[in-house]
Design a protein around this motif. Structure first.
Motif, PDB file in Angstrom:
ATOM      1  N   LEU A  24      41.018  33.818  38.331  1.00 25.90           N
ATOM      2  CA  LEU A  24      40.894  32.365  38.255  1.00 25.90           C
ATOM      3  C   LEU A  24      39.440  31.924  38.087  1.00 25.90           C
ATOM      4  O   LEU A  24      39.168  30.902  37.453  1.00 25.90           O
ATOM      5  CB  LEU A  24      41.495  31.716  39.510  1.00 25.90           C
ATOM      6  CG  LEU A  24      43.012  31.826  39.634  1.00 25.90           C
ATOM      7  CD1 LEU A  24      43.463  31.270  40.975  1.00 25.90           C
ATOM      8  CD2 LEU A  24      43.705  31.091  38.500  1.00 25.90           C
ATOM      9  N   MET A  25      38.511  32.686  38.646  1.00 24.73           N
ATOM     10  CA  MET A  25      37.106  32.310  38.572  1.00 24.73           C
ATOM     11  C   MET A  25      36.490  32.604  37.204  1.00 24.73           C
ATOM     12  O   MET A  25      35.554  31.937  36.782  1.00 24.73           O
ATOM     13  CB  MET A  25      36.304  33.057  39.647  1.00 24.73           C
ATOM     14  CG  MET A  25      36.697  32.686  41.062  1.00 24.73           C
ATOM     15  SD  MET A  25      36.278  31.010  41.491  1.00 24.73           S
ATOM     16  CE  MET A  25      34.537  31.175  41.713  1.00 24.73           C
ATOM     17  N   SER A  26      37.004  33.628  36.514  1.00 27.73           N
ATOM     18  CA  SER A  26      36.457  33.947  35.199  1.00 27.73           C
ATOM     19  C   SER A  26      37.138  33.055  34.172  1.00 27.73           C
ATOM     20  O   SER A  26      38.327  33.157  33.934  1.00 27.73           O
ATOM     21  CB  SER A  26      36.683  35.418  34.870  1.00 27.73           C
ATOM     22  OG  SER A  26      38.057  35.688  34.819  1.00 27.73           O
ATOM     23  N   SER A  27      36.376  32.202  33.576  1.00 25.59           N
ATOM     24  CA  SER A  27      36.943  31.239  32.649  1.00 25.59           C
ATOM     25  C   SER A  27      36.857  31.760  31.222  1.00 25.59           C
ATOM     26  O   SER A  27      35.770  31.924  30.677  1.00 25.59           O
ATOM     27  CB  SER A  27      36.178  29.916  32.767  1.00 25.59           C
ATOM     28  OG  SER A  27      36.666  29.001  31.814  1.00 25.59           O
ATOM     29  N   PRO A  28      37.991  32.029  30.579  1.00 22.63           N
ATOM     30  CA  PRO A  28      37.948  32.514  29.206  1.00 22.63           C
ATOM     31  C   PRO A  28      37.475  31.449  28.224  1.00 22.63           C
ATOM     32  O   PRO A  28      37.068  31.773  27.120  1.00 22.63           O
ATOM     33  CB  PRO A  28      39.387  32.931  28.917  1.00 22.63           C
ATOM     34  CG  PRO A  28      40.206  32.202  29.898  1.00 22.63           C
ATOM     35  CD  PRO A  28      39.340  31.966  31.098  1.00 22.63           C
ATOM     36  N   ALA A  29      37.511  30.177  28.618  1.00 23.72           N
ATOM     37  CA  ALA A  29      37.057  29.125  27.714  1.00 23.72           C
ATOM     38  C   ALA A  29      35.558  29.234  27.458  1.00 23.72           C
ATOM     39  O   ALA A  29      35.078  28.813  26.407  1.00 23.72           O
ATOM     40  CB  ALA A  29      37.392  27.756  28.302  1.00 23.72           C
ATOM     41  N   LEU A  30      34.812  29.818  28.397  1.00 22.54           N
ATOM     42  CA  LEU A  30      33.382  29.971  28.199  1.00 22.54           C
ATOM     43  C   LEU A  30      33.074  31.007  27.124  1.00 22.54           C
ATOM     44  O   LEU A  30      31.972  31.047  26.594  1.00 22.54           O
ATOM     45  CB  LEU A  30      32.710  30.366  29.508  1.00 22.54           C
ATOM     46  CG  LEU A  30      32.746  29.294  30.599  1.00 22.54           C
ATOM     47  CD1 LEU A  30      32.134  29.846  31.874  1.00 22.54           C
ATOM     48  CD2 LEU A  30      32.013  28.047  30.151  1.00 22.54           C
ATOM     49  N   ALA A  31      34.040  31.846  26.783  1.00 19.80           N
ATOM     50  CA  ALA A  31      33.814  32.858  25.761  1.00 19.80           C
ATOM     51  C   ALA A  31      33.759  32.234  24.372  1.00 19.80           C
ATOM     52  O   ALA A  31      33.281  32.861  23.431  1.00 19.80           O
ATOM     53  CB  ALA A  31      34.907  33.918  25.818  1.00 19.80           C
TER      54      ALA A  31
END
Length: 89
Positions: A24-31
């Motif tokens: 949940l903490m790793s946001s794939p949108a930042l990729a």
């Protein structure tokens, strides 16, 4: 429940909770946001991906296992179990 089962359930719940929080903490949108100097190449095809991540490791494993078996210097190739020892006697 015994103490071992409680500890196992507690450890499993902790591992699952930790994994869930990390996901949940790793946001794939930042990729999707490109950084300065980011220059990605072209993507891999399905065949390239499978050969790189599946076939190559399997081939390396087979080569290493074959070399170990071929270069094995031990004389006794029988399993050293109690049943094998009793059968010899």
């Amino acid at each position: 429940m015994t103490v071992d089962k409680k500890n196992a359930l507690r450890a499993g719940a902790l591992a699952a909770g930790t994994t869930l929080m990390m996901l949940l903490m790793s946001s794939p949108a930042l990729a999707l946001a490109r950084d300065d100097g980011d220059d990605p190449g072209k993507g891999l095809s399905v065949i390239e991906t499978l050969s790189l991540y599946v076939l190559t490791p399997l081939a390396l494993f087979a080569i290493i296992a074959g070399l170990v078996l071929a270069l094995d210097k031990s004389k006794d190739r029988e399993p050293k179990t109690k049943a094998a020892a009793k059968a010899k006697v």
